[in-house]
Design an enzyme around this catalytic site. Sequence first.
Site, short mmCIF file in Angstrom:
data_model
loop_
_atom_site.label_atom_id
_atom_site.label_comp_id
_atom_site.label_asym_id
_atom_site.label_seq_id
_atom_site.Cartn_x
_atom_site.Cartn_y
_atom_site.Cartn_z
N TYR A 33 -6.18 -1.23 -6.73
CA TYR A 33 -5.56 -2.42 -6.15
C TYR A 33 -4.91 -2.14 -4.79
O TYR A 33 -4.77 -1.02 -4.38
CB TYR A 33 -4.61 -3.12 -7.11
CG TYR A 33 -3.41 -2.41 -7.67
CD1 TYR A 33 -2.90 -1.22 -7.17
CD2 TYR A 33 -2.74 -2.99 -8.76
CE1 TYR A 33 -1.78 -0.64 -7.71
CE2 TYR A 33 -1.61 -2.41 -9.31
CZ TYR A 33 -1.13 -1.24 -8.78
OH TYR A 33 -0.02 -0.66 -9.32
N GLU A 34 -4.57 -3.23 -4.12
CA GLU A 34 -4.09 -3.21 -2.72
C GLU A 34 -5.12 -2.58 -1.78
O GLU A 34 -4.77 -1.89 -0.82
CB GLU A 34 -2.74 -2.49 -2.61
CG GLU A 34 -1.66 -3.05 -3.48
CD GLU A 34 -1.47 -4.55 -3.32
OE1 GLU A 34 -1.82 -5.10 -2.27
OE2 GLU A 34 -0.98 -5.18 -4.28
N GLY A 35 -6.37 -2.83 -2.05
CA GLY A 35 -7.45 -2.28 -1.24
C GLY A 35 -7.98 -1.01 -1.87
O GLY A 35 -7.31 0.03 -1.84
N GLN A 81 -9.86 1.85 2.04
CA GLN A 81 -8.86 2.57 2.84
C GLN A 81 -9.53 3.59 3.76
O GLN A 81 -9.15 3.72 4.94
CB GLN A 81 -7.86 3.27 1.92
CG GLN A 81 -7.13 2.38 0.94
CD GLN A 81 -6.33 1.29 1.62
OE1 GLN A 81 -5.77 1.48 2.69
NE2 GLN A 81 -6.26 0.14 0.98
N ARG A 128 0.83 -1.21 0.00
CA ARG A 128 0.00 0.00 0.00
C ARG A 128 0.86 1.26 0.00
O ARG A 128 0.52 2.26 -0.64
CB ARG A 128 -0.95 -0.02 1.20
CG ARG A 128 -2.09 -1.01 1.00
CD ARG A 128 -2.92 -1.24 2.23
NE ARG A 128 -4.01 -2.18 1.92
CZ ARG A 128 -4.82 -2.71 2.81
NH1 ARG A 128 -4.67 -2.43 4.10
NH2 ARG A 128 -5.77 -3.53 2.45
#
Length: 590
Positions: free
Chosen positions: A433-435, A440, A294
């Site tokens: 991506y990555e959440g 977030q 992230r």
Amino acid sequence: MPSYTAPVKDMQFVLHDVLKVSDADIPGYADLDRSFTEAVFDEAAKVASDILTPLNLVGDVEGCVLENGVVRTPKGFKQAFDTLRKGGWMSLDASPEYGGQGLPYLMHTAVNETFVSANMAFNMYQGLTHGAYSAIKVHGTDEQKAKWLPKMVSCEWTGTMNLTEPHCGTDLGMMRTKAEPQADGSYKITGQKIFISAGDHDMASNIVHLVLAKAPGGGEGTKGISLFIVPKVLVNDDGSLGARNAVSVGKVEEKMGIHGNATCVMNYDGATGWLLGDLHKGMKAMFTMMNEARLGVALQGYAVAEAAYQNALAYAKDRLQGRDVTGVKNPNGPADPLIVHPDIRRNLMEQKSFVEGARAWAYWSATLIDRAHTGDMAADGLIGLMTPVLKGFLTDKGFEMAVAAQQVYGGHGYIEEWGMSQFARDARIAMIYEGANGVQALDLVGRKLALDGGKHVMAFFEMVKAECKAHDGDDRMKGFVEPLKVASKALQQAGMFFMQNGMKNPNAALAGSYDFMHMMGHVCLGLMWTKMAKAAYVALDAGAADRDFYEAKIATGRFYMARQLPACGMHLARIESGADTVMALTAEAF
């Protein structure tokens, strides 16, 4: 074709004028004097401009192709990967125990900014490897570390993370991939994973997949998930490569951007894997990789914006269109350059003030990570609080700035030959991506603010307060301190609204979470600009030779404080409007 030049001077300014890294009480920082970091950055700049930048368009046009079960990367990628591998660029902060150079994470961050700006898709291959290395280093056994890490540090072998499944993205509790224990202590992994960045390629002899799966006895939801090391090729006891594992590429996704990176569907058909970390506690191990990823994605947000800004600035200075309303600036030409027009200046200043503020915030955050590695729990708590804001805010704004850079070109920005659309297309994935950024924001408001009794967010507010107080009596700093005070108070007011309303109506907090994330991002950049302005004044007072650089820094910061930071007031108004208007319609009414 777009060009890129690493902003070494600005990188040096942040490290030495603002952060004063050589004086910091962090292991390894005493060695980071100006001459050393400049030498590293100058060499990285050559790699970025001479090797990676020319391949950016190649990767976008050619993409990756699946042939006979193997993914072929674009022309030139393999040779470039070999060059970076041999140069040690992929192991800057890795442990010397496994062949790394042992530099601080800060140096990894700064160098990677230049590589991402030059070629985001290419850099992802080693970026994912770095994350997998970190997860194994923290959670692996001594035997696992010895077996996997040396060749991952050298990038002879690369790494991936495998979370998402066709029916299961953020809600990992719905995962179906299974892990069946074997008599020899290994597991047979069966299932399908999607959206796997760098899932397969022809640039390394092996790929070490970290795969989330459910082993028997773990129960429902995320509590039953474990993490496994599942290599593409099995490794013999002597370290040599053995038989091909039962893992294959189902397809390479066709995407909006980052065409040069192979985003794969991965099929595990009874593939052999080994448990990493504790059984049924895979999320803890995976979050080591995810949190690092992230932060890497946050860097992608502003690094792509930097490259887009450089090209937009050059175009604005070169392209002749219209006349300056205050008087002709190019009397020998048919028109004045675009940059004379106030709206073009506004556009460029928004880009410049964001990128430079984001760089300072990213490097400052990297120092927190280096402190956290020493066991500093306050730094660990603060970077944990910052991570969703860094990821969400910098990627949202980074995409916005890439589009703004495209806008400077007018119609040419929409034409592929100018290359600006690639920046916008590549930057777009970073918000997902990555959440995804909405997740977030939920993580920030729903979990991070209240963590450890709220002490980390209170520490942040105290940090802002102390920064403002440090400039009492300095009239030159009022244009920074006063807007920062106003923004910080608005952020605290929003937090109080959540406390007063969130318990009885959780939607009241969650409906405002995205606005809160952006508010906090603005306050963080306001804090960085205040630090940078002070550093610039100190340099000018000391008789700095390059006065233009420092005066431009102050002017850019004033723009941010006057034109961008007031967005906090808008976000506060949205938050305090509550959830009623957000939740007013039934699902059927949409």
